[in-house]
Design an enzyme around this catalytic site. Sequence first.
Site, PDB file in Angstrom:
ATOM      1  N   ASN A  48      20.975  93.368 -82.519  1.00 25.15           N
ATOM      2  CA  ASN A  48      22.070  93.718 -81.607  1.00 25.15           C
ATOM      3  C   ASN A  48      21.664  93.588 -80.147  1.00 25.15           C
ATOM      4  O   ASN A  48      22.499  93.344 -79.285  1.00 25.15           O
ATOM      5  CB  ASN A  48      22.586  95.122 -81.912  1.00 25.15           C
ATOM      6  CG  ASN A  48      23.510  95.095 -83.129  1.00 25.15           C
ATOM      7  OD1 ASN A  48      23.897  94.020 -83.600  1.00 25.15           O
ATOM      8  ND2 ASN A  48      23.837  96.257 -83.646  1.00 25.15           N
TER       9      ASN A  48
ATOM     10  N   GLU B  41      17.459  95.940 -91.368  1.00 24.22           N
ATOM     11  CA  GLU B  41      16.619  96.060 -90.167  1.00 24.22           C
ATOM     12  C   GLU B  41      16.072  97.487 -90.133  1.00 24.22           C
ATOM     13  O   GLU B  41      16.790  98.432 -89.813  1.00 24.22           O
ATOM     14  CB  GLU B  41      17.469  95.754 -88.933  1.00 24.22           C
ATOM     15  CG  GLU B  41      16.702  95.604 -87.647  1.00 24.22           C
ATOM     16  CD  GLU B  41      17.633  95.301 -86.462  1.00 24.22           C
ATOM     17  OE1 GLU B  41      18.778  95.772 -86.465  1.00 24.22           O
ATOM     18  OE2 GLU B  41      17.204  94.603 -85.527  1.00 24.22           O
TER      19      GLU B  41
ATOM     20  N   SER C 170      23.194 101.462 -85.481  1.00 22.11           N
ATOM     21  CA  SER C 170      23.009 100.044 -85.154  1.00 22.11           C
ATOM     22  C   SER C 170      22.376  99.874 -83.779  1.00 22.11           C
ATOM     23  O   SER C 170      22.101  98.762 -83.358  1.00 22.11           O
ATOM     24  CB  SER C 170      24.360  99.323 -85.182  1.00 22.11           C
ATOM     25  OG  SER C 170      25.227  99.940 -84.265  1.00 22.11           O
TER      26      SER C 170
ATOM     27  N   HIS D 158      18.920 100.023 -90.772  1.00 23.74           N
ATOM     28  CA  HIS D 158      20.172  99.437 -90.258  1.00 23.74           C
ATOM     29  C   HIS D 158      20.666  98.374 -91.213  1.00 23.74           C
ATOM     30  O   HIS D 158      20.049  97.308 -91.339  1.00 23.74           O
ATOM     31  CB  HIS D 158      19.904  98.858 -88.858  1.00 23.74           C
ATOM     32  CG  HIS D 158      21.090  98.183 -88.250  1.00 23.74           C
ATOM     33  ND1 HIS D 158      20.972  97.167 -87.342  1.00 23.74           N
ATOM     34  CD2 HIS D 158      22.428  98.365 -88.418  1.00 23.74           C
ATOM     35  CE1 HIS D 158      22.185  96.758 -86.973  1.00 23.74           C
ATOM     36  NE2 HIS D 158      23.080  97.489 -87.618  1.00 23.74           N
TER      37      HIS D 158
END
Length: 706
Positions: free
Chosen positions: A485, A447, A414, A435
């Site tokens: 993130n 992602e 991540s 991801h």
Amino acid sequence: MSLNPEDAVRYDVRGDVAVLTIDFPPVNALGFPMREGMVLRLKQAQEDSAVKAIVVIGANDRFVAGADIREFGKPKQGPELLQIQEMMENSEKPVVCAIDGHALGGGLELALAAPFRVAASRAKIGLPEVNLGLLPGGGGTQRTTRIAGPEIALDLILNGKHISAAKGKELGLIDEVTDGPVLDAAIEFARARATEGGPFPKTVERTDKVQNVDPAIFEKERKAGAKKWQGMVAPFKIVDCIEAACTLGPREGLQFEKEAFKVCLEAPSRAAQVHLFFAERQAAKVNDLPADVKPRPIKKVGIIGAGTMGGGIAMSCVNVGLPVVLLEVKQEAIDAGLSKVQQNYDISVKRGSRSQAQVDKAMGLITPTLDYADFRDCDIVIEAVFENMAVKKEIFAKLDEVCKPGAILATNTSALDIDEIASATKRPEDVIGTHFFSPANVMKLLENVRGSKSSPETIATVMAFGKQIGKVPVLAGNCEGFIGNRMLKAYGTESEHLLEQGATPSSIDNALKAFGFPMGIFLMRDMAGLDVGYRMRQGRIEAGTLDPNSPSYTPLADRIVEAGRLGQKTGAGYYKYDGRDATPDPLVEDMLIKIAQDKGITRREISDEEIVDRILGVMVNEGAKILEEGIAQRASDIDVTYAFGYGFPKYRGGPMFWAQQKGLDKVLEIVRTNHAASGDRWKPAKLLEERAAAGQDWDGKPVAAA
Ligand code: T1G
């Protein structure tokens, strides 16, 4: 698309049946040339004395995908859908719509206004306008309710469901279903109706399903929707229209719907949701790939790690019939992982969203193993173990040995560096990030993160793989936290500073919920558990890459964990818990008062507006840096990431769309004000400054004068 009407709707005669073929690429939407063509050809068929019946069909095995979404917000052109519907409804010759592929939105409404509908068994029909912040504005709420009844209409339209032709027939929306060529069946059906003679049914005048309807069903629907439809317009209007179909006459009902549609069309949520519709499709396209690059076919998937993520990824694959080899290091881990997957499937069988046969088939596609050699014929292997670089590099070195040439070696990390992981292999060109978001069998976002050496084919393959397993793929560049993130980190940091300055976990979470997030960051953190973050921070402090004594360091999270409060799982974290019920905890507020005193901060009342402006402002500023660094291909990709992976309310279009709607100059003002007050974490992104100064949108186009 400048097509003339004669080409948009072709005219042929088969014996004594006129065949009107709609050919308006790419999906036969109800664009202006097609609407003109329909009026022209229906008139031609009425006047053609050799013609006894009329069939309307779509070219390329697809009927009509609905209104041409590209026309929304633009000046109206050409005949309305209503005019075409009335011509079919009042035709002396029977009109049969032959449906293959899909009939969606206005496409199904077009067909419902015809007296008859014949569908290929593989066809899908639906009224998905709610996904665009709209409602079926071409009589769909009225005709569906009058044909199938209000409960069916509520379920179909509020959920924007696509249903099969067979289901459509069961509900009375389709008259006949054929396994053969739908044109032949429709011609035969039309001939039979012509022989029987008129008058032909007018679906909008049906009354059998709208007699003695209990008005309480609408109140119940509104109550049930109150929370999940917060901030939206269309769902409430849909309930009103379906209720109107049960209380008003046909023409008044159509008028009621027309007015309700207009309200939705003009609401900001429509622009936001239409933006996301196109953004989702744009995101799947990679700007700098050579035109001739082809994705490698993915027919078998390997997954390392049968935990929550690995199990969820496995479900996403077997749900579309892709066999999965699922590896763990210990038998009990495999057993635990498989039983969790089985549990998830059992729930979907109980809910009726999957049949037992489907679940048995899906489970049968998972091959558990403890042996890497079983990956030898996998086309892609996805590593989904815990976030430790050393462990991941060890795994990729093994994959490099056992996987066949050309297999994609993917990591579900991540935030970690894709290039460093790739360096553990001799084939960095085949290494890439994929991801997924938890729960991976539910969350739509994928992602994909390109390493500096990921080949164009590898990139194209994982983008196609995302669509193959029903995800919404977005391509990100390789930086800490990628797109989602990295912005979430900025959001979290700003939230922690807001806490020290006077906010509380619940005031922040409530402000974000009022904005439209399903839940705020502190409730989310308590649910995920606070210990993982704590360990990561301690690791960075030990490594000397994080200074707990720096004034910008916010110690609350550490103090909460050091007090033994790890979140929901220990009954206390930012909140205290009674089971899942969270309540604000004065103890946390006391911690904040102490921290503010130690730092010499005078705490103050912070409004919901300031909370939202600062959290979204810092996210958008980070998004602008992500754009200018080329980590995201386009601003709309960031919106797709947040709408499909982080619960950003779709009716607001995403963080970058929100900023454009608010005005980039106003967002820049928020950034500059906070930069002056809080220093570098608010340093304005150059791209934001440039776009705001030039009065342009993120793509550099002039912002339409307000
Ligand atoms: N209008 C304009 N363009 C459309 C479109 C539409 N309705 N649907 C798709 N496209 C474009 C899309 O942007 C893409 O463009 C290309 O077609 C292929 O799409 C009066 C007001 C039909 C199931 O919501 O669900 O009717 O990227 O990649 O996977 O009450 O498209 O190639 O340039 O999705 O084969 C209601 C929306 C409208 C259906 C095909 N209808 N479309 O899926 O192709 S509102 C919808 C879809 C309405 C009435 C109201 C899907 C599809 P590009 P795609 P696909």
